[in-house]
Design an enzyme around this catalytic site. Structure first.
Site, mmCIF file in Angstrom:
data_model
loop_
_atom_site.group_PDB
_atom_site.id
_atom_site.type_symbol
_atom_site.label_atom_id
_atom_site.label_comp_id
_atom_site.label_asym_id
_atom_site.label_seq_id
_atom_site.Cartn_x
_atom_site.Cartn_y
_atom_site.Cartn_z
ATOM 1 N N LEU A 79 46.608 43.528 45.313
ATOM 2 C CA LEU A 79 46.295 44.888 45.711
ATOM 3 C C LEU A 79 46.481 45.000 47.211
ATOM 4 O O LEU A 79 46.254 44.037 47.945
ATOM 5 C CB LEU A 79 44.845 45.243 45.351
ATOM 6 C CG LEU A 79 44.465 45.257 43.868
ATOM 7 C CD1 LEU A 79 42.986 45.569 43.716
ATOM 8 C CD2 LEU A 79 45.301 46.264 43.094
ATOM 9 N N ASP A 80 46.904 46.174 47.669
ATOM 10 C CA ASP A 80 47.000 46.390 49.102
ATOM 11 C C ASP A 80 45.656 46.102 49.755
ATOM 12 O O ASP A 80 44.592 46.310 49.157
ATOM 13 C CB ASP A 80 47.372 47.854 49.409
ATOM 14 C CG ASP A 80 48.857 48.104 49.258
ATOM 15 O OD1 ASP A 80 49.604 47.131 49.048
ATOM 16 O OD2 ASP A 80 49.275 49.265 49.350
ATOM 17 N N CYS A 81 45.718 45.660 51.003
ATOM 18 C CA CYS A 81 44.495 45.417 51.762
ATOM 19 C C CYS A 81 43.621 46.669 51.740
ATOM 20 O O CYS A 81 44.107 47.778 51.963
ATOM 21 C CB CYS A 81 44.858 45.041 53.198
ATOM 22 S SG CYS A 81 43.436 44.711 54.257
ATOM 23 N N GLN A 82 42.348 46.509 51.459
ATOM 24 C CA GLN A 82 41.337 47.571 51.419
ATOM 25 C C GLN A 82 41.363 48.385 50.131
ATOM 26 O O GLN A 82 40.516 49.259 49.938
ATOM 27 C CB GLN A 82 41.447 48.522 52.624
ATOM 28 C CG GLN A 82 41.255 47.834 53.961
ATOM 29 C CD GLN A 82 41.390 48.790 55.132
ATOM 30 O OE1 GLN A 82 42.064 49.813 55.034
ATOM 31 N NE2 GLN A 82 40.755 48.465 56.235
ATOM 32 N N THR A 83 42.304 48.131 49.226
ATOM 33 C CA THR A 83 42.302 48.822 47.942
ATOM 34 C C THR A 83 41.276 48.159 47.034
ATOM 35 O O THR A 83 41.221 46.940 46.923
ATOM 36 C CB THR A 83 43.690 48.752 47.277
ATOM 37 O OG1 THR A 83 44.649 49.357 48.139
ATOM 38 C CG2 THR A 83 43.691 49.480 45.947
#
Length: 253
Positions: A79-83
């Site tokens: 997952l994208d960072c912070q997702t």
């Protein structure tokens, strides 16, 4: 033995410019030139599982699981960072191989994300409640960590996202209190930052997106930045039994 050859001299003006550039790199960007320090366990999902005792590399001080229960975890996707949201790991190499293959086949794995945007012209202006975004993407030529929209004949890769309105967050009489819209996103392809870029190109971008959005959350050393992008649901077939599995995670915002 090799005869040494005299290196051509560098023009004084070029030498001066090179020295100045190197000085700036040393003064401002030297951390970017060094290898990064290892990620702390609490900074990643896999690391947090490690702290709980999962994996053959598990924290030696954690005795909550027996040795036979400490199984190695294999990363299947990211997952994208912070997702936030559902993230899948495999517990053996065979399953990891089958799941990674499934991820490459668009129709096998179904992914649903929720994204909060402050403005969405297809809905706000045209009253459309669903649609498809087809904007090819490629790694940015100028910013290392970003991707950008680029035509196919210029190196862009096909990138498709289906969307529909999940919730109109505006409230009050005649929707005078503007809280934006929560979108349900179905990525057909899986390019880096695809959902974030597609939302930014069509609307205001995802709330909290400091790379592409128009509404980044102000940084506060005491509070974590919240990117309002959430992996809500993941459907796939079990790598051994073929059973259809669906995993869901409620959003926290």
């Amino acid at each position: 033995w090799h005869k040494k050859t005299k290196q051509p001299s560098m023009p004084p003006s070029l030498r001066s410019a090179a020295d100045e550039a190197f000085s700036i790199i040393q003064r401002l960007h030297i951390p970017l030139m060094n290898l990064p320090t290892p990620t702390e366990d609490w900074e990643s999902a896999q690391g947090q599982l490690r702290l709980l005792g999962y994996g053959d590399f598990a924290n030696e001080n954690n005795h909550s699981l027996s040795t036979s229960e400490k199984i190695k975890l294999h990363v299947v996707h990211r997952l994208d960072c912070q997702t936030s949201g559902v993230l899948l790991f495999a517990r053996n190499p065979e399953s990891a191989s089958k799941l990674c293959k499934a991820w490459r086949e668009r129709d096998v794995v179904q992914k649903v994300y929720l994204a909060h945007v402050m403005r969405w012209p297809p809905y706000d202006d045209q009253k459309l409640e669903e649609g498809t975004i087809e904007l090819p993407l490629a790694a940015s030529r100028t910013e290392r960590i970003k991707w950008e929209v680029r035509e196919l004949d210029d190196g862009g890769k096909p990138s498709i996202t289906k969307w529909k309105v999940y919730k109109d967050a505006d409230s009050g009489e005649d929707n005078t209190t503007k809280e934006g819209t929560v979108l349900e996103l179905h990525p057909i392809t899986g390019r880096t930052h695809q959902l974030r870029i597609h939302c930014a190109e069509i609307g205001s971008g995802i709330v909290g997106d400091s790379l592409y959005g128009d509404s980044p959350v102000p940084w506060d050393a005491g509070k974590p930045t919240i990117l309002r992008l959430h992996a809500q649901m993941l459907s796939l077939r079990h790598p051994r039994s073929g059973e259809e599995l669906t995993f869901k995670a409620p959003r926290l915002w």
